[in-house]
Structures are given as structure tokens and as C-alpha cells.
Design a protein around this motif. Structure first.
Motif, PDB file in Angstrom:
ATOM      1  N   GLY A  78       0.814  -1.211   0.000  1.00 44.91           N
ATOM      2  CA  GLY A  78       0.000   0.000   0.000  1.00 44.91           C
ATOM      3  C   GLY A  78       0.842   1.252   0.000  1.00 44.91           C
ATOM      4  N   LEU A  79       1.997   1.207  -0.681  1.00 52.25           N
ATOM      5  CA  LEU A  79       3.041   2.218  -0.522  1.00 52.25           C
ATOM      6  C   LEU A  79       3.378   2.897  -1.847  1.00 52.25           C
ATOM      7  CD1 LEU A  79       5.319   3.385   1.383  1.00 52.25           C
ATOM      8  CD2 LEU A  79       6.720   1.442   0.628  1.00 52.25           C
ATOM      9  N   CYS A  80       3.431   4.236  -1.831  1.00 58.10           N
ATOM     10  CA  CYS A  80       3.890   5.021  -2.974  1.00 58.10           C
ATOM     11  C   CYS A  80       5.082   5.863  -2.545  1.00 58.10           C
ATOM     12  CB  CYS A  80       2.784   5.954  -3.475  1.00 58.10           C
ATOM     13  SG  CYS A  80       1.339   5.111  -4.143  1.00 58.10           S
ATOM     14  N   LEU A  81       6.131   5.871  -3.378  1.00 57.73           N
ATOM     15  CA  LEU A  81       7.347   6.615  -3.082  1.00 57.73           C
ATOM     16  C   LEU A  81       7.781   7.399  -4.313  1.00 57.73           C
ATOM     17  CD1 LEU A  81       9.414   3.757  -1.368  1.00 57.73           C
ATOM     18  CD2 LEU A  81       8.209   5.614  -0.193  1.00 57.73           C
ATOM     19  N   LEU A  82       8.279   8.615  -4.086  1.00 60.77           N
ATOM     20  CA  LEU A  82       8.814   9.442  -5.162  1.00 60.77           C
ATOM     21  C   LEU A  82      10.056  10.145  -4.636  1.00 60.77           C
ATOM     22  CD1 LEU A  82       6.803  11.713  -7.564  1.00 60.77           C
ATOM     23  CD2 LEU A  82       8.807  12.628  -6.390  1.00 60.77           C
TER      24      LEU A  82
END
Length: 275
Positions: A40-44
């Protein structure tokens, strides 16, 4: 254009899509994006350091944070099991808080560990203190069955919430320009992109971590300053109007096209989330 190939379902709450583009002025793309459906993870991350090495920093930190969250935080798809977390948090502060809120302390430690790793690599390369390659980081993490999102960042990559037609920045840039704004705008304004905090150049950082509640219809944008340096918030809000799971790729492309039309002086990366 570098893109995640499909729209991704994050648990039962959100659909996500990410897109990254080098822009018009730079040959290399030093940004990196990640959507981890299982966590459930978003990274930028927006890498920096020159000589084409910013991409090393951004990709390394995203890989490191993905790995550490997978190892030390419960999987988003599983119920929270308190056992070792209870012992860890009682050692820290003994607070009786919601489990997702208590996880913020460990999440901050995970980001600090990613910083220590990159800092040690910089030292091994002979970089002077405060120099070497580095990266910003902004991310969010969902939990199954919860209307709350963990949000964290270091640097000037941002996370916005779109509620109705109103776009609100939920993160605060770690930049000298933002400090200048917050302390009364005394003297000459520093450059907008001069950071006082990023992952890698210094041995210690203070990540910002928070728990954000979301409501039905809320959408979110994670982005590098290649977008916000080219577009005002109102322009971004207008482009995101009517966001749906079906038009996520088109909306992400429209943001990048607009940033390039306004100059495209930096790499441009976005991750969009909508219900």
C-alpha cells in the motif's frame, strides 16, 4: 517518457498511477518513482548530485525504504499484530496511541536508516561533509480497512490532497526559501530549490511524518519540484479536475505536458491516487 505500465490498485481504497519524464533541459532523469501494491506504498524521490549520479541516490533510497518497510512494518494487507510493536513503542514513550500513529515513529527511523546508508556511501566515495549525492523523498502508505494514510517526506518533493476543486499541500518544503517565508521574509529571498535537508549528504536528518485522514472523493498527488517549479497550484488543480481511475494515465500525462510547455527545466515526476 518513463511510466509505470498499468494503473495499480492499492488495497481496497485507491487506484494509483505514476509517470516520470526527464523534461526538456536535462538528458538524464534523476527522479525515481515506486508503487508497491502489496505494501500500500507510494514513493517518489528527486535525486541530486550532478554528473548523472542523482539517479543512483533516488533509486537506492526508494529500494532501501521499500525493503525496510517490508521487513519492519506489518504488511498493509494483514491485520496489525501488536506483539513486538508494543514492546518497541513502550521502550520509546509508553504512549497509548492508534497503531498507525505509533508506526510513524518507526517509519521515521526507517527513513533515517536509509539516510545513514547513503551518507556512509558518500563518505566511502570521499565526499566532504554536506556534499555527495542525495535525494528528496516523499511517500504515503495505506492500511487495509482504515481511512487514514501515513505521509512522510524529506526535501521539497510534495504530497497534495485534492478535495473537490481545492488543492492543498500536506507537506512543507525543507528549503531555505520556505524558511525565509516562514520567518518574515527578511532580507533577500534565497533560491527556491536550495534545501537545508535531503537524504544522503549529512549524517542526520529529521523526516516529517504525519497521519492524514481521507474522505470519500479525496485524491492525492505526489510530485517532484520539476512539476511545482513550472506550474502554480491552481493550474495543477485545474488539470486534475474530474480525476477517475480510468483517466489517471491521461491526467498524469497532462501534468507533465503542461510542465514541459512552461519550460520543462527539470525532471518531472508524478504519482496520482484516486478512489
Amino acid at each position: 517518457m518513463e511510466t509505470l505500465m498499468t494503473v495499480t490498485r492499492l488495497l481496497e481504497s485507491y487506484y494509483a498511477y505514476g509517470l516520470s519524464d526527464p523534461g526538456l533541459a536535462r538528458a538524464a532523469n534523476e527522479d525515481a518513482i515506486s508503487i508497491n501494491a502489496a505494501a500500500g506504498l507510494c514513493l517518489l524521490a528527486d535525486g541530486m548530485g550532478g554528473h548523472g549520479q542523482g539517479d543512483v541516490a533516488s533509486r537506492q533510497v526508494i529500494a532501501s525504504v521499500n525493503d525496510l518497510i517490508g521487513r519492519y512494518l506489518p504488511a498493509a494487507a494483514e491485520p496489525f499484530a501488536p506483539s513486538w510493536f508494543e514492546r518497541w513503542f513502550k521502550r520509546r514513550d509508553g504512549a497509548d496511541r492508534d497503531s498507525l500513529e505509533r508506526q510513524l515513529d518507526l517509519l521515521a527511523d526507517i527513513i533515517r536508516e536509509a539516510n545513514r546508508t547513503l551518507y556512509r556511501d558518500n563518505q566511502a566515495r570521499g565526499a566532504a561533509e554536506g556534499c555527495g549525492i542525495g535525494t528528496t523523498l516523499v511517500g504515503c502508505r495505506l492500511a487495509r480497512g482504515s481511512a487514514k494514510m501515513q505521509v512522510f517526506h524529506v526535501g521539497d518533493s510534495r504530497l497534495y490532497r485534492l478535495r473537490g476543486n481545492a488543492l492543498q499541500a500536506l507537506t512543507k518544503d525543507h528549503s531555505l526559501y520556505r524558511q525565509w517565508q516562514d520567518t518574515g521574509r527578511t532580507g533577500e529571498a534565497p533560491p527556491a530549490n536550495r534545501l537545508y535537508q535531503a537524504i544522503g549528504p549529512k549524517p542526520a536528518i529529521v523526516p516529517d511524518v504525519q497521519l492524514v485522514e481521507f474522505a470519500a472523493g479525496d485524491s492525492f498527488l505526489l510530485c517532484s519540484d520539476g512539476l511545482t517549479g513550472m506550474l502554480e497550484d491552481g493550474e495543477i488543480a485545474d488539470l486534475l479536475g474530474g480525476l477517475t481511475p480510468d483517466n489517471l494515465p491521461a491526467k498524469a500525462g497532462a501534468l507533465i505536458d503542461a510542465a514541459n510547455a512552461n519550460g520543462g527545466t527539470d525532471n518531472i515526476s508524478v504519482i496520482l491516487l484516486c478512489q
